[in-house]
Design a protein around this motif. Sequence first.
Motif: not given
Length: 136
Positions: A83, A88, A91-92
Amino acid sequence: MTIEDIHHFGLTVRNAEASAAWYVEVLGFARVGGYDDPSGERRKVFLRHPGLRARLGLVQHRTTPPRPFDETLIGLDHLAFRVASRADLDTWAERLAAAGVPASPIADSLSIDGAFVLVFRDPDNIQLELFTDPGP
């Protein structure tokens, strides 16, 4: 003569349909095809993700034992998806939690300075990682 990229990778799963649904729902893959061996020995579901050039094949063998994946056996240890950033990964982590998928806390990579990893498992216990590092 060089190897240019990964074309596809295949994972043996207990139930190709159930695993495909999980990869679509949780990780955002899309179904792009399938194959049923005329002998009934195996079934495949093919998936693509907009961020990957490689295709994922989920393979269900009729003779696959009904036990979960074990990375301590010879073969695949884990699969890591890259990623873009640490943000990120945050967010994941939220997306996995919302989907009810247990995951590790985001951690510093033990092998690459400045890299971070989020570890979780698919329905067959295959270890998956989301990984970001500052390298090329």
